[in-house]
Design an enzyme around this catalytic site. Structure first.
Site: not given
Ligand code: XMP
Length: 531
Positions: A59, A86-87, A187, A189, A245, A387
């Site tokens: 954040g 992190c945060y 990070h 991710e 979808d 997706k």
């Protein structure tokens, strides 16, 4: 049947990081179910989710800022593993008695990390055991990671050990002595962290003890059970568009409730070549789904006559769709549910997803507004899927790969690819040109290298020579882009020989077109569609 989401959920608390969705995707890639919730989620709601582990996102705040988002004590009280990124790490440090300080310089971008071999290794697949080629200046080979922070942990809590530091000597990883709480300054991710997905896997599988049950087959079984439980003997309708979808929603619901599902497929005359027949072949003939095909071409084209403004065209197409759909649905008895192909990013990106309360309808979805108007309850079986998961589920349900991996196609269809007034004659020319373009892209292997490609009809005539005669005919523009999120896009550098072959075929085979151009505008400043 046990509900896997209750058994093995990872809770991601969002502290406003731009990467929160990526964390969820990495967790799902490890085949573990997760949900993103705002950091303000109540203690009661946290307990109800019964998570196996909790990830605190990054954040942009500083933990000492007045009013900075804080850590709900319920997170630590639950007794499950927690990963603070992190945060999230700063929050863990602060709550457990450590200290956080501003860094002299903001660390933003690639960084090198060293795992301290004397300390525990909470992520053994990420911080791999060292080997002889993996030493640099006598230290284990570093991990390449992505940093994005102003503050850092300056003093770890007494009950924690430091297991990794960055090249700048910043504390990059800390773990509590009982191994339950882990903080990392980088990070994992984002793609820029090499093999970051291994760290997430180590966390959710090894540390939280999840079993990787979130597989396409597991998802299908779970959704089938939930749908049956919800719907009972009621009838369900679904608008089938030919897009991924709604196609996967139809296949899934058919598997769950068979003839209780009726799909309505509105042929608005603005579909791609043979698209209507293909949808019918796949769903009605092949899968045995009950599909009503409504031939509404005349109606749509008559309403579009003389209309040139793109937004006006969109509105007319949208309203006419709702009208046709509603009229068809009214002919059926006992319909209680309207199914929609809403997927997880639609939910997260909406305000409803952020507060975790409201049910949100895909904003650009054709049937938006219908459920309330018709008094129907919403059924959204793909609501929790990304997706790529939707695609995997579709393949596992036996939908053709070509349908599942097709480029996106806008709701208003060719209506926004015929510039200005839409006429049947123009739609026919565009359909033929587009089909040739797609065929050549598939044949040359370029279709899946682009993210969206299509032909556009320009209602202007230009002069040419064909044989010995002069021609005066319409123009086709070809478009192909590379994009990750469709918010920005780069034009695709299509090989010239391929462009020449496509142009040659279109001009020779589509009577009425004598010129083909290739669009090299990126987005911004252009948009992907021409209207
Ligand atoms: P633009 O043209 O805005 O397109 O760069 C971004 C993506 O959105 C699709 N698009 C639409 N999809 N209804 C839709 O369902 C629409 O009115 C619409 N307009 C654009 C476009 O195809 C691209 O994928």
């Amino acid at each position: 049947m046990a509900d896997l989401t209750q058994d093995e959920t990872i809770l991601i608390l969002d502290y406003g990081s731009q990467y929160t969705q990526l964390i969820a995707r990495r967790v799902r890639e490890a085949q573990v179910y997760c949900e993103i919730h705002p950091h303000t989620l109540s203690a009661e709601a946290i307990r109800r989710l019964n998570p196996r582990g909790i990830i605190l996102s990054g954040g942009h705040h500083s933990v000492y800022d007045p009013g900075a988002p804080d850590l709900n004590p319920a997170v630590l009280a639950l007794g499950v593993s927690v990963l603070g990124i992190c945060y999230g790490m700063h929050l863990l440090a602060r709550h457990c008695g450590g200290e956080v300080a501003p860094s002299a310089t903001r660390e933003y971008g690639p960084a090198t990390l060293w795992h301290d071999e004397q300390q525990p290794n909470p992520f053994p697949h990420f911080f791999k055991p060292t080997h002889i080629t993996g030493f640099k200046e006598g230290r284990p080979w570093p991990n390449k990671v992505w940093m994005s922070h102003g503050d850092h942990v300056s003093q770890v809590p007494n009950s924690f050990q430091v297991f990794a530091k960055s090249d700048n000597n910043i504390i990059a990883g800390m773990v509590s002595k009982d191994g339950r709480l882990v903080g990392i300054q980088f990070h994992p991710e984002v793609d820029h962290t090499e093999e970051g997905e291994l760290l997430i896997q180590d966390f959710v599988l090894a540390r939280c003890g999840c079993h990787g049950l979130w597989t396409p087959q597991g998802v299908i079984e779970r959704e089938i059970a939930l749908v049956r439980q919800k719907v009972g003997q009621d009838a369900v309708i679904l608008g089938l568009s030919g897009g991924v979808d709604s196609a996967v929603t139809a296949a899934l619901l058919h598997r769950a409730i068979g003839p209780q599902l009726t799909c309505i497929f509105v042929d608005n005359g603005l579909l791609r070549l043979h698209e209507g027949d293909e949808v019918m072949a796949t769903f009605a003939q092949h899968l045995g789904v009950r599909v009503i095909r409504v031939a509404a071409e005349e109606l749509f084209l008559s309403r579009l006559q003389g209309v040139v403004d793109p937004e006006q065209k969109r509105k007319i197409i949208g309203h006419t769709f709702i009208e046709v759909f509603e009229a068809e649905a009214k002919k059926m008895d006992g319909v209680r549910w309207l199914a929609q192909g809403t997927i997880y990013p639609d939910v997260i990106e909406s305000a409803g997803g952020k507060t975790g309360t409201a049910t949100t309808i895909k904003s650009h979805h054709n049937v938006g507004g219908l459920p309330a108007k018709m008094g129907l309850a919403l059924l959204e079986p793909l609501r929790e899927l990304f997706k790529d998961e939707v695609r995997q589920v579709g393949l596992a349900l036996g939908l053709p790969a070509r349908m599942i991996h097709r480029h996106p196609f806008p709701g208003p269809g060719l209506g926004v690819r015929i510039l200005g007034e839409v006429r049947r004659e123009f739609a026919d020319l565009l359909r033929q040109a587009d089909a040739i373009y797609m065929e050549e892209l598939h044949r040359s292997g370029h279709y899946h290298k682009t993210d969206q490609a299509f032909a556009v009809f320009l209602p202007v005539k230009s002069v040419g020579v064909m044989g010995d005669g002069r021609s005066y005919e319409y123009v086709i523009a070809l478009r192909a882009v590379e994009t990750k999120d469709y918010m920005t896009a780069a034009y695709y550098p299509m090989p010239h020989e391929l462009l020449a072959r496509i142009a040659g075929r279109i001009i020779n085979e589509v009577k009425g077109i004598n010129r083909v151009t290739y669009d090299i505008t990126s987005k911004p400043p252009g948009t992907i569609e021409w209207e």
